[in-house]
Design a protein around this motif. Structure first.
Motif, PDB file in Angstrom:
ATOM      1  N   PHE A  75       0.795  -1.220   0.000  1.00 39.29           N
ATOM      2  CA  PHE A  75       0.000   0.000   0.000  1.00 39.29           C
ATOM      3  C   PHE A  75       0.839   1.287   0.000  1.00 39.29           C
ATOM      4  O   PHE A  75       0.582   2.180  -0.816  1.00 39.29           O
ATOM      5  CB  PHE A  75      -0.967  -0.005   1.191  1.00 39.29           C
ATOM      6  N   PRO A  76       1.853   1.437   0.868  1.00 34.88           N
ATOM      7  CA  PRO A  76       2.631   2.692   0.836  1.00 34.88           C
ATOM      8  C   PRO A  76       3.347   2.909  -0.498  1.00 34.88           C
ATOM      9  O   PRO A  76       3.371   4.033  -1.024  1.00 34.88           O
ATOM     10  CB  PRO A  76       3.623   2.524   1.990  1.00 34.88           C
ATOM     11  N   LYS A  77       3.913   1.857  -1.067  1.00 33.56           N
ATOM     12  CA  LYS A  77       4.629   1.989  -2.333  1.00 33.56           C
ATOM     13  C   LYS A  77       3.671   2.331  -3.478  1.00 33.56           C
ATOM     14  O   LYS A  77       3.995   3.145  -4.356  1.00 33.56           O
ATOM     15  CB  LYS A  77       5.383   0.702  -2.647  1.00 33.56           C
ATOM     16  N   VAL A  78       2.519   1.694  -3.472  1.00 31.50           N
ATOM     17  CA  VAL A  78       1.538   1.964  -4.523  1.00 31.50           C
ATOM     18  C   VAL A  78       1.037   3.410  -4.422  1.00 31.50           C
ATOM     19  O   VAL A  78       0.851   4.088  -5.446  1.00 31.50           O
ATOM     20  CB  VAL A  78       0.366   0.969  -4.437  1.00 31.50           C
ATOM     21  N   MET A  79       0.845   3.901  -3.214  1.00 34.05           N
ATOM     22  CA  MET A  79       0.398   5.276  -3.046  1.00 34.05           C
ATOM     23  C   MET A  79       1.458   6.264  -3.513  1.00 34.05           C
ATOM     24  O   MET A  79       1.130   7.324  -4.077  1.00 34.05           O
ATOM     25  CB  MET A  79       0.043   5.542  -1.583  1.00 34.05           C
ATOM     26  N   GLU A  80       2.726   5.943  -3.291  1.00 31.92           N
ATOM     27  CA  GLU A  80       3.798   6.807  -3.808  1.00 31.92           C
ATOM     28  C   GLU A  80       3.761   6.841  -5.331  1.00 31.92           C
ATOM     29  O   GLU A  80       3.925   7.902  -5.948  1.00 31.92           O
ATOM     30  CB  GLU A  80       5.155   6.303  -3.322  1.00 31.92           C
ATOM     31  N   GLY A  81       3.561   5.684  -5.956  1.00 33.18           N
ATOM     32  CA  GLY A  81       3.472   5.654  -7.403  1.00 33.18           C
ATOM     33  C   GLY A  81       2.217   6.326  -7.932  1.00 33.18           C
ATOM     34  O   GLY A  81       2.222   6.870  -9.048  1.00 33.18           O
ATOM     35  N   LEU A  82       1.143   6.309  -7.139  1.00 32.44           N
ATOM     36  CA  LEU A  82      -0.104   6.925  -7.578  1.00 32.44           C
ATOM     37  C   LEU A  82       0.052   8.430  -7.776  1.00 32.44           C
ATOM     38  O   LEU A  82      -0.635   9.014  -8.617  1.00 32.44           O
ATOM     39  CB  LEU A  82      -1.206   6.642  -6.552  1.00 32.44           C
ATOM     40  N   TRP A  83       0.959   9.042  -7.040  1.00 35.92           N
ATOM     41  CA  TRP A  83       1.188  10.480  -7.194  1.00 35.92           C
ATOM     42  C   TRP A  83       1.620  10.812  -8.625  1.00 35.92           C
ATOM     43  O   TRP A  83       1.234  11.847  -9.168  1.00 35.92           O
ATOM     44  CB  TRP A  83       2.229  10.940  -6.194  1.00 35.92           C
ATOM     45  N   LEU A  84       2.378   9.929  -9.254  1.00 29.79           N
ATOM     46  CA  LEU A  84       2.761  10.118 -10.652  1.00 29.79           C
ATOM     47  C   LEU A  84       1.539  10.023 -11.564  1.00 29.79           C
ATOM     48  O   LEU A  84       1.388  10.828 -12.502  1.00 29.79           O
ATOM     49  CB  LEU A  84       3.812   9.084 -11.057  1.00 29.79           C
ATOM     50  N   ASN A  85       0.653   9.064 -11.307  1.00 33.07           N
ATOM     51  CA  ASN A  85      -0.559   8.947 -12.117  1.00 33.07           C
ATOM     52  C   ASN A  85      -1.424  10.194 -12.017  1.00 33.07           C
ATOM     53  O   ASN A  85      -1.984  10.652 -13.025  1.00 33.07           O
ATOM     54  CB  ASN A  85      -1.366   7.723 -11.693  1.00 33.07           C
ATOM     55  N   LEU A  86      -1.547  10.748 -10.823  1.00 32.13           N
ATOM     56  CA  LEU A  86      -2.371  11.935 -10.647  1.00 32.13           C
ATOM     57  C   LEU A  86      -1.763  13.140 -11.350  1.00 32.13           C
ATOM     58  O   LEU A  86      -2.484  13.965 -11.938  1.00 32.13           O
ATOM     59  CB  LEU A  86      -2.564  12.219  -9.157  1.00 32.13           C
ATOM     60  N   ARG A  87      -0.430  13.255 -11.305  1.00 34.25           N
ATOM     61  CA  ARG A  87       0.209  14.368 -12.021  1.00 34.25           C
ATOM     62  C   ARG A  87       0.044  14.225 -13.522  1.00 34.25           C
ATOM     63  O   ARG A  87      -0.200  15.214 -14.236  1.00 34.25           O
ATOM     64  CB  ARG A  87       1.700  14.436 -11.649  1.00 34.25           C
ATOM     65  N   LEU A  88       0.170  13.003 -14.016  1.00 35.09           N
ATOM     66  CA  LEU A  88      -0.051  12.779 -15.444  1.00 35.09           C
ATOM     67  C   LEU A  88      -1.483  13.125 -15.833  1.00 35.09           C
ATOM     68  O   LEU A  88      -1.727  13.720 -16.894  1.00 35.09           O
ATOM     69  CB  LEU A  88       0.253  11.327 -15.806  1.00 35.09           C
ATOM     70  N   LEU A  89      -2.439  12.757 -14.984  1.00 33.83           N
ATOM     71  CA  LEU A  89      -3.835  13.063 -15.271  1.00 33.83           C
ATOM     72  C   LEU A  89      -4.054  14.570 -15.350  1.00 33.83           C
ATOM     73  O   LEU A  89      -4.732  15.057 -16.265  1.00 33.83           O
ATOM     74  CB  LEU A  89      -4.733  12.449 -14.192  1.00 33.83           C
ATOM     75  N   ALA A  90      -3.481  15.311 -14.410  1.00 33.02           N
ATOM     76  CA  ALA A  90      -3.691  16.763 -14.391  1.00 33.02           C
ATOM     77  C   ALA A  90      -3.065  17.432 -15.618  1.00 33.02           C
ATOM     78  O   ALA A  90      -3.714  18.242 -16.300  1.00 33.02           O
ATOM     79  CB  ALA A  90      -3.109  17.351 -13.112  1.00 33.02           C
ATOM     80  N   VAL A  91      -1.812  17.087 -15.906  1.00 38.21           N
ATOM     81  CA  VAL A  91      -1.107  17.749 -17.014  1.00 38.21           C
ATOM     82  C   VAL A  91      -1.674  17.301 -18.359  1.00 38.21           C
ATOM     83  O   VAL A  91      -2.021  18.123 -19.221  1.00 38.21           O
ATOM     84  CB  VAL A  91       0.407  17.462 -16.936  1.00 38.21           C
ATOM     85  N   CYS A  92      -1.782  15.995 -18.548  1.00 38.99           N
ATOM     86  CA  CYS A  92      -2.283  15.479 -19.831  1.00 38.99           C
ATOM     87  C   CYS A  92      -3.741  15.875 -20.051  1.00 38.99           C
ATOM     88  O   CYS A  92      -4.142  16.157 -21.189  1.00 38.99           O
ATOM     89  CB  CYS A  92      -2.136  13.965 -19.888  1.00 38.99           C
TER      90      CYS A  92
END
Length: 292
Positions: A75-92
Motif C-alpha cells: 500500500f505505501p509503495k503503490v500510493m507513492e506511485g499513484l502520485w505520478l498517475n495523478l500528475r499525469l492526469l492533471a497535465v495530460c
C-alpha cells in the motif's frame, strides 16, 4: 365610507384527502421497492460469496491475490506511485482539452482554402483513434530515443505522457466536433447578421453551446485517461502499477496488483458518478426547456 378592517392572513394550504392518499401510496411503494432491492442484492451477494468460497482453488487464490500481509506491504509503495498517475492526469488532461478543442476547430473550418488543414486534422484524428494506445506508448518511449535527436528527452514519464496526449487529443477532438456541429446553423446565421465575424461567432455563440452539450462525454474521456495513465509503466516509469509489479516480482504474490486496481477504482468511481450526475442534470434542464 367605513374603513375596512386589516386583511386577515390567508388560510394555510391544506392538501386534499386524495392528494394525501396519493402521497401515502407513493411512500409505501418507495419503501416496498427499496426493501425488494435490498433483499435481492443481499441474496445475490450471498450466492456469489458461496460460489467463490466453495470453489476448489479458493484457498490458494486467497493467499495469492488477497493476502493481508502483502496488501499492507504494497500500500505505501503503490500510493507513492499513484502520485505520478495523478500528475499525469492533471497535465495530460489540460493539454488534451486544449489540443482537442483546437483540432476540432480546425476540422470544422469552412471554405475550400482550408481543405489542406481539414484533411491533415482528419488524418490525425483517424490515425490516432485507430492506433492502440499501448502501441503508441511503446513507439514513443522506445522509438523516439532511438532517433538520438539532440535535445529530445528519453524520460519515460514525459514520453508516455506525450503518447497519452496524442491519443486522447484525437478522441476529445471528435467529442468537441460533435458538439460544434450540433449547434443549429441558424445560430451562426443570426450571429453573422448581427455583424459578428466568423471567429467571434465561434467564440461567443457556437463554442459556449457546444461545450455545455459535450461535458458528460468529456468527463468520460477524462475517466478513461485516469485509468490509462497506468500504461506508462511499460516504459519503466514507477507509477502505481509498476510499484505493484516490483513487489509482486519479488514475492510471487499478486496482491499488490489487486491493491493498485482497487485504488484506481476508488478514484474512478466518484468521477463516474459525478459524470452521471452532470448528464442527468443537463437532461433535466433540456426536458424543462432550459439552456443546454
Amino acid at each position: 365610507m367605513t374603513v375596512r378592517d386589516e386583511a386577515a392572513p390567508p388560510e394555510a394550504y391544506r392538501p386534499s384527502a386524495r392528494r394525501i392518499e396519493r402521497e401515502r401510496y407513493r411512500r409505501a411503494r418507495t419503501r416496498r421497492s427499496f426493501a425488494i432491492a435490498a433483499v435481492s442484492t443481499a441474496v445475490t451477494a450471498f450466492a456469489l460469496y458461496e460460489l467463490i468460497v466453495s470453489s476448489p482453488g479458493w484457498q490458494r487464490t486467497r493467499e495469492t491475490f488477497f493476502s493481508a500481509h502483502y496488501a499492507r506491504l504494497a500500500f505505501p509503495k503503490v500510493m507513492e506511485g499513484l502520485w505520478l498517475n495523478l500528475r499525469l492526469l492533471a497535465v495530460c488532461g489540460a493539454v488534451v482539452l486544449v489540443a482537442g478543442l483546437l483540432m476540432a476547430m480546425l476540422r470544422t473550418l469552412r471554405g475550400p482554402v482550408f481543405f489542406p488543414v481539414r484533411a491533415l486534422a482528419t488524418a490525425y484524428v483517424d490515425f490516432f483513434r485507430g492506433l492502440p494506445l499501448i502501441i503508441c506508448i511503446l513507439i514513443s518511449v522506445f522509438g523516439i530515443p532511438a532517433l538520438r535527436l539532440s535535445g529530445v528527452t528519453n524520460d519515460p514519464v514525459l514520453l508516455g505522457g506525450f503518447a497519452l496526449c496524442l491519443t486522447y487529443t484525437a478522441y476529445v477532438a471528435e467529442v468537441f466536433r460533435a458538439g460544434i456541429e450540433s449547434v443549429h446553423p441558424s445560430q451562426r446565421a443570426a450571429a453573422r447578421s448581427l455583424g459578428l465575424s466568423g471567429a467571434r461567432t465561434m467564440r461567443y455563440v457556437v463554442l459556449p453551446q457546444a461545450v455545455r452539450r459535450v461535458v458528460p462525454a468529456l468527463l468520460n474521456d477524462l475517466v478513461s485517461l485516469q485509468k490509462d495513465t497506468g500504461l506508462v509503466s511499460i516504459g519503466g516509469a514507477v507509477d502505481a502499477v509498476y510499484a505493484a509489479q516490483i513487489i509482486a516480482s519479488r514475492s510471487f504474490n499478486y496482491t499488490p496488483y489487486v491493491v493498485s486496481g482497487l485504488i484506481f477504482v476508488a478514484i474512478t468511481v466518484p468521477m463516474t458518478r459525478f459524470t452521471d450526475w452532470v448528464a442527468a442534470r443537463m437532461n433535466r434542464r433540456q426536458s424543462q426547456g432550459g439552456v443546454v
